[in-house]
Scaffold this active site. Structure first.
Site, PDB file in Angstrom:
ATOM      1  N   GLY A 151       7.391  -1.790  -2.197  1.00  0.00           N
ATOM      2  CA  GLY A 151       6.882  -0.591  -2.333  1.00  0.00           C
ATOM      3  C   GLY A 151       7.546   0.095  -3.242  1.00  0.00           C
ATOM      4  N   ASN A 181       1.349   2.039  11.203  1.00  0.00           N
ATOM      5  CA  ASN A 181       2.321   3.145  11.289  1.00  0.00           C
ATOM      6  C   ASN A 181       2.068   4.765  11.670  1.00  0.00           C
ATOM      7  OD1 ASN A 181       3.669   2.619   9.519  1.00  0.00           O
ATOM      8  ND2 ASN A 181       2.556   2.514   8.054  1.00  0.00           N
ATOM      9  N   TYR A 224      -1.590   5.347  12.963  1.00  0.00           N
ATOM     10  CA  TYR A 224      -3.308   5.424  12.610  1.00  0.00           C
ATOM     11  C   TYR A 224      -3.892   4.985  14.122  1.00  0.00           C
ATOM     12  CZ  TYR A 224      -0.775   6.978   8.974  1.00  0.00           C
ATOM     13  OH  TYR A 224       0.238   8.270   7.603  1.00  0.00           O
ATOM     14  N   HIS A 231      -5.730  -1.220   8.562  1.00  0.00           N
ATOM     15  CA  HIS A 231      -4.054  -0.862   8.133  1.00  0.00           C
ATOM     16  C   HIS A 231      -4.541  -0.561   9.742  1.00  0.00           C
ATOM     17  CE1 HIS A 231      -0.956   2.012   7.551  1.00  0.00           C
ATOM     18  NE2 HIS A 231      -1.437   2.211   6.997  1.00  0.00           N
ATOM     19  N   PRO A 274       0.660  -1.141   0.253  1.00  0.00           N
ATOM     20  CA  PRO A 274       0.574   0.073   0.545  1.00  0.00           C
ATOM     21  C   PRO A 274       0.628   1.401  -0.086  1.00  0.00           C
ATOM     22  CG  PRO A 274       0.325  -1.120   2.205  1.00  0.00           C
ATOM     23  CD  PRO A 274       0.310  -2.073   1.480  1.00  0.00           C
ATOM     24  N   THR A 310       0.641   5.822  -0.062  1.00  0.00           N
ATOM     25  CA  THR A 310      -0.038   6.507  -0.333  1.00  0.00           C
ATOM     26  C   THR A 310       0.398   7.724  -1.911  1.00  0.00           C
ATOM     27  OG1 THR A 310      -0.588   7.220   1.786  1.00  0.00           O
ATOM     28  CG2 THR A 310      -1.025   8.606   0.540  1.00  0.00           C
ATOM     29  N   ASN A 364       4.819   9.108  13.041  1.00  0.00           N
ATOM     30  CA  ASN A 364       3.471  10.093  13.702  1.00  0.00           C
ATOM     31  C   ASN A 364       3.572  10.271  15.071  1.00  0.00           C
ATOM     32  OD1 ASN A 364       2.208  10.277  11.482  1.00  0.00           O
ATOM     33  ND2 ASN A 364       0.996   8.386  11.295  1.00  0.00           N
TER      34      ASN A 364
HETATM   35  C1  PHB Z   1       2.385   8.215   4.121  1.00  0.00           C
HETATM   36  O1  PHB Z   1       1.906   8.264   2.443  1.00  0.00           O
HETATM   37  O2  PHB Z   1       3.896   8.977   3.782  1.00  0.00           O
HETATM   38  C2  PHB Z   1       2.286   6.919   4.925  1.00  0.00           C
HETATM   39  C3  PHB Z   1       0.649   6.561   4.227  1.00  0.00           C
HETATM   40  C4  PHB Z   1       0.309   6.164   4.728  1.00  0.00           C
HETATM   41  C5  PHB Z   1       1.152   4.887   5.709  1.00  0.00           C
HETATM   42  C6  PHB Z   1       2.574   5.086   5.878  1.00  0.00           C
HETATM   43  C7  PHB Z   1       2.977   6.409   5.666  1.00  0.00           C
HETATM   44  O3  PHB Z   1       0.884   3.797   6.397  1.00  0.00           O
END
Ligand code: PHB
Length: 351
Positions: free
Chosen positions: A310, A174, A176, A171, A21, A23, A231
Site C-alpha cells: 500500500g 474493512n 463495507y 471488496h 487498493p 483510497t 468501521n
Molecule cells: C480508507 O480510505 O480509509 C479506506 C478505504 C477502503 C478500505 C479501507 C480503508 O477498504
C-alpha cells in the site's frame, strides 16, 4: 521469489509486487475518473498487478469525498483512459468494486438512505463535504431487497470489463457492505442472512456466483479482512470465519483471495493467513505492512503467493525496480493521502 512470475486467472504476472487498493480521493465531481488518475496508475504499471481504489458500483453509496464510480457510461469511458494508459506501459489492472453499505452517508448522497445487515450505525463521525457528522443509522436490508444489491455488483463488474479492466476485486473487507454481513458485529440478523457462518456468507456467495457468471471466475478476486476493527467491526471468531470462507471459496475458482493480515487499530490479533493458506487452494495474496524482505520470506516459505503493498507503492511508483535494486525508498506523506491534486499523488520520484 518476488520476481518469479505468477499465474492469476489467465494473466501471468511478471512479479509478485502488487499495488494494494488505496483510497486516494482524486476523482472529479460526479465520481468521475480523470487524467491525473490515469497518470498515477500508469506510473505504477510495473507492479505485477495493480488493484484500484474502492469504486462505487451504484450511485447513492458514497462514503468518501471524491471517490470514483463505475455505474455510468461517462465513468466507463473515463476509466478506459486509465486502463489504456496502464496497458500501454505493459501493466495489468483490476478494479476493486465496492458498496459501502452503512459507511456511506445520506449527506454525501443527496439524502439517500444507507443500507446494511442491521440498523446499527458505525460509532463516531464521518467526514462529509459539509464537515463532520455522526454516522447514519442504516436501513436493515430485507431478504427481498438483496437481489437488487447483488445486481449492482454484477453491473459494476460488467462495466469494469467494458472499461478495459483485466478483472475485478470484490471488496469483502474493512466493514463495507459484504463485511457487514460476514461478521457477527454488526450482523445480528435472525433470517437466512444471519447467525451461522453459511448465512452470514450468503450475500458474499450470491455476489460471487453472479459476478463470476457475468465476467468469468478467472477475472474475479476477493478481498477479506477478518480482523480489522475499522468501521466498528468485530467477529467473535475470526479464525473460524476465515477457515470457513477459505474452504468454501475453492468452489468459485477465483483469480485470487486477498487477505489483510491485521487490524488497522491493532485490537484484534491472530494469524489469519495460516488457516487461509491451509483451506484455500488458489492464489493467496497477503497485505498490510510487509517489507520486501518479509514478503520475500513469506513467499519462499510457501505462506503466500504474492504481496500487495500500500503506502510503499503509493510513495514509490517504481517499487518493483527499487526492491530489485535494493534501493532506498521514498517516505509516504500521510498529509497528502486524500488531498486533491498532483501533490503526494503523481509527484513521487522514480529512481
Ligand atoms: C480508507 O480510505 O480509509 C479506506 C478505504 C477502503 C478500505 C479501507 C480503508 O477498504
Amino acid at each position: 521469489m518476488l520476481f518469479t512470475p505468477l499465474k492469476v486467472g489467465t494473466l501471468t504476472l511478471p512479479n509478485r509486487v502488487l499495488l494494494a487498493p488505496l483510497t486516494r480521493a482524486r476523482a472529479d465531481t460526479g465520481h468521475m475518473p480523470n487524467a491525473l488518475m490515469a497518470e498515477y496508475y500508469s506510473q505504477r504499471a510495473t507492479g505485477g498487478l495493480l488493484i484500484t481504489e474502492c469504486t462505487m458500483v451504484a450511485p447513492g453509496t458514497s462514503a468518501f469525498i471524491n471517490e470514483p464510480g463505475i455505474y455510468s457510461d461517462a465513468q466507463i469511458a473515463a476509466w478506459k483512459k486509465v486502463t489504456d494508459a496502464v496497458h500501454a506501459k505493459g501493466g495489468r489492472i483490476f478494479m476493486q468494486i465496492w458498496h459501502a453499505g452503512r459507511a456511506a452517508h445520506p449527506d454525501m448522497n443527496d439524502g439517500a438512505a444507507t443500507v446494511s445487515s442491521c440498523a446499527t450505525a458505525i460509532e463516531g463521525d464521518i467526514q462529509t463535504a459539509n464537515g463532520k457528522v455522526p454516522n447514519a443509522v442504516p436501513h436493515a436490508l430485507t431478504a427481498e431487497e438483496i437481489p437488487a444489491i447483488v445486481a449492482t455488483y454484477v453491473q459494476g463488474a460488467k462495466n469494469a470489463i467494458a472499461a478495459g479492466f483485466d478483472g475485478v476485486e470484490v471488496h469483502g473487507a474493512n466493514g463495507y457492505l459484504i463485511d457487514q454481513f460476514l461478521r457477527d458485529t454488526p450482523n445480528q440478523r435472525t433470517d437466512s442472512y444471519g447467525g451461522a457462518l453459511e448465512n452470514r456468507a450468503r450475500l458474499l456467495f450470491e455476489v460471487l456466483t453472479a459476478v463470476t457468471a457475468a465476467i468469468g471466475s478467472e477475472r474475479v478476486g476477493l478481498r477479506l479482512s477478518p480482523l480489522n476493527s475499522y468501521n466498528s467491526m468485530k467477529d467473535s471468531d475470526p479464525m473460524a470465519l476465515i477457515s470457513y470462507l477459505g474452504e468454501k471459496l475453492n468452489a468459485f475458482n477465483l483469480a485470487y483471495l486477498h487477505v489483510m493480515r491485521a487490524d488497522f487499530f491493532g485490537v484484534q490479533k491472530a494469524d489469519v493467513l495460516i488457516p487461509a493458506r491451509e483451506k484455500y487452494k488458489g492464489v493467496l495474496i497477503g497485505n498490510m505492512g510487509y517489507t520486501a524482505e518479509e514478503a520475500e520470506a513469506a513467499i519462499a516459505a510457501g505462506k503466500l503467493d504474492a504481496v500487495a503493498f500500500g503506502t510503499a507503492f503509493l510513495a514509490n511508483p517504481d517499487l518493483p525496480a527499487r526492491i530489485q535494486a535494493k534501493a532506498a525508498l521514498n517516505t509516504p506523506d500521510a498529509d497528502t493521502f486524500y488531498t486533491p491534486g498532483a501533490k503526494g499523488y503523481t509527484d513521487y520520484p522514480s529512481l
